[in-house]
Design a protein around this motif. Sequence first.
Motif, short mmCIF file in Angstrom:
data_model
loop_
_atom_site.label_atom_id
_atom_site.label_comp_id
_atom_site.label_asym_id
_atom_site.label_seq_id
_atom_site.Cartn_x
_atom_site.Cartn_y
_atom_site.Cartn_z
N THR A 97 17.02 -17.91 -110.10
CA THR A 97 16.39 -18.50 -109.13
C THR A 97 14.17 -17.49 -109.24
OG1 THR A 97 18.06 -18.00 -107.52
CG2 THR A 97 16.41 -16.91 -106.80
N LYS A 100 12.48 -21.07 -110.60
CA LYS A 100 12.64 -21.59 -109.14
C LYS A 100 11.42 -21.28 -107.95
CE LYS A 100 14.62 -24.09 -105.35
NZ LYS A 100 14.77 -25.43 -106.63
N THR A 101 11.35 -19.95 -108.08
CA THR A 101 10.29 -19.48 -106.85
C THR A 101 9.14 -19.09 -108.10
OG1 THR A 101 11.31 -17.38 -107.54
CG2 THR A 101 11.57 -17.69 -105.67
N SER A 110 10.45 -24.09 -115.31
CA SER A 110 10.16 -25.11 -114.13
C SER A 110 10.51 -26.24 -113.75
CB SER A 110 8.76 -24.49 -113.79
OG SER A 110 8.18 -23.49 -114.24
N VAL A 113 14.69 -26.63 -113.46
CA VAL A 113 15.25 -25.65 -111.96
C VAL A 113 14.48 -26.48 -110.52
CG1 VAL A 113 15.43 -23.52 -113.10
CG2 VAL A 113 13.79 -24.01 -111.64
N GLN A 114 13.60 -27.17 -110.25
CA GLN A 114 13.28 -27.78 -109.18
C GLN A 114 14.05 -28.25 -108.28
OE1 GLN A 114 9.87 -26.46 -107.76
NE2 GLN A 114 10.45 -25.09 -109.59
N ASN A 115 15.22 -28.84 -109.29
CA ASN A 115 15.91 -30.04 -108.13
C ASN A 115 17.41 -29.00 -107.76
OD1 ASN A 115 14.18 -31.81 -107.90
ND2 ASN A 115 14.93 -33.16 -110.30
N ILE A 121 22.35 -23.49 -108.45
CA ILE A 121 22.42 -21.92 -109.26
C ILE A 121 23.61 -21.46 -109.28
CG2 ILE A 121 21.38 -20.28 -109.58
CD1 ILE A 121 18.67 -21.70 -107.83
#
Length: 141
Positions: A97, A100-101, A110, A113-115, A121
Amino acid sequence: MKEDSSRIRRGCPFSADPCGGSMRFGQRPPARAAVLVVSLAICFAAQDRAEAQGDVKAGRQKAEVCAVCHGLDGLAKIAEAPNLAGQTEGYLIEQVTAFKTGERQNEMMSLVVQNLSPTDIEDLAAYYSAIEISVGKIPGQ
């Protein structure tokens, strides 16, 4: 001093200096402290399991993308990637997470994890945390 030791014998685990000095502990607190530490460790472990909500089977299917770097078995295939096998589910969710943030930065992560949805997760974390790890031969023994 005699008064202090009688307090300890009567069940008071510590005594205070009447002049406002520091407290001295008797014989029981170390045992109580050990019980407290063990109890807290069990509670935290149980809490992590209780919060675990991912689906291991779904996570296994989604792990194909992760396997390039982290291995399907959770053992890193490249030096830059950490081993994921046996990490706690909560820790893995927190770290993915953070990527992702943008709280954690890594060019490859980076992009990957965007999708991922929050469910993705959780499933991946459930899968990698469910992999049992063991120590084989220890060098020098």
